[in-house]
Design a protein around this motif. Structure first.
Motif: not given
Length: 98
Positions: A4-6, A10-17, A25-28, A49-53
């Motif tokens: 859960q905490s990971n 992971m969402a942040r990693v994909h966001l940076r990419q 998908q990860y933030v949901k 993170t969701s706000a940024e995505v």
């Protein structure tokens, strides 16, 4: 805690990419788990993170909604932290003098 905490990380990693759909998908998944477990600290990260995505996906209405959620939890957590700090100061110095 583990998975859960990971998920927000992971969402942040994909966001940076610039992989916004995978980040979404990860933030949901993280949001679902954090709400289920009532983990406000993870929810704070998820909402931010969701706000940024959603901003990067040009969905400004959802971005604003999640940003407001983030601010509400962030304010609550900061207030709680200040209360704990104040209570701890009173416990270590009951006379109120420094």
């Amino acid at each position: 805690m583990g998975r859960q905490s990971n998920e927000p990380n992971m969402a942040r990693v994909h966001l940076r990419q610039d992989d916004y759909y995978q980040a979404l998908q990860y933030v949901k998944r993280a949001e679902y788990a954090a709400e289920k477990n009532k983990d406000v600290q993870v929810l704070e990260k998820v909402y931010e993170t969701s706000a940024e995505v959603y901003q990067r996906l040009y969905d400004f209405e959802k971005s604003l909604d999640y940003f407001k959620r983030y601010l509400k939890i962030n304010d609550s957590l900061q207030l709680e932290e200040r209360r704990e700090t104040t209570e701890n100061c009173g416990a270590t110095n009951p006379a109120g003098t420094f």
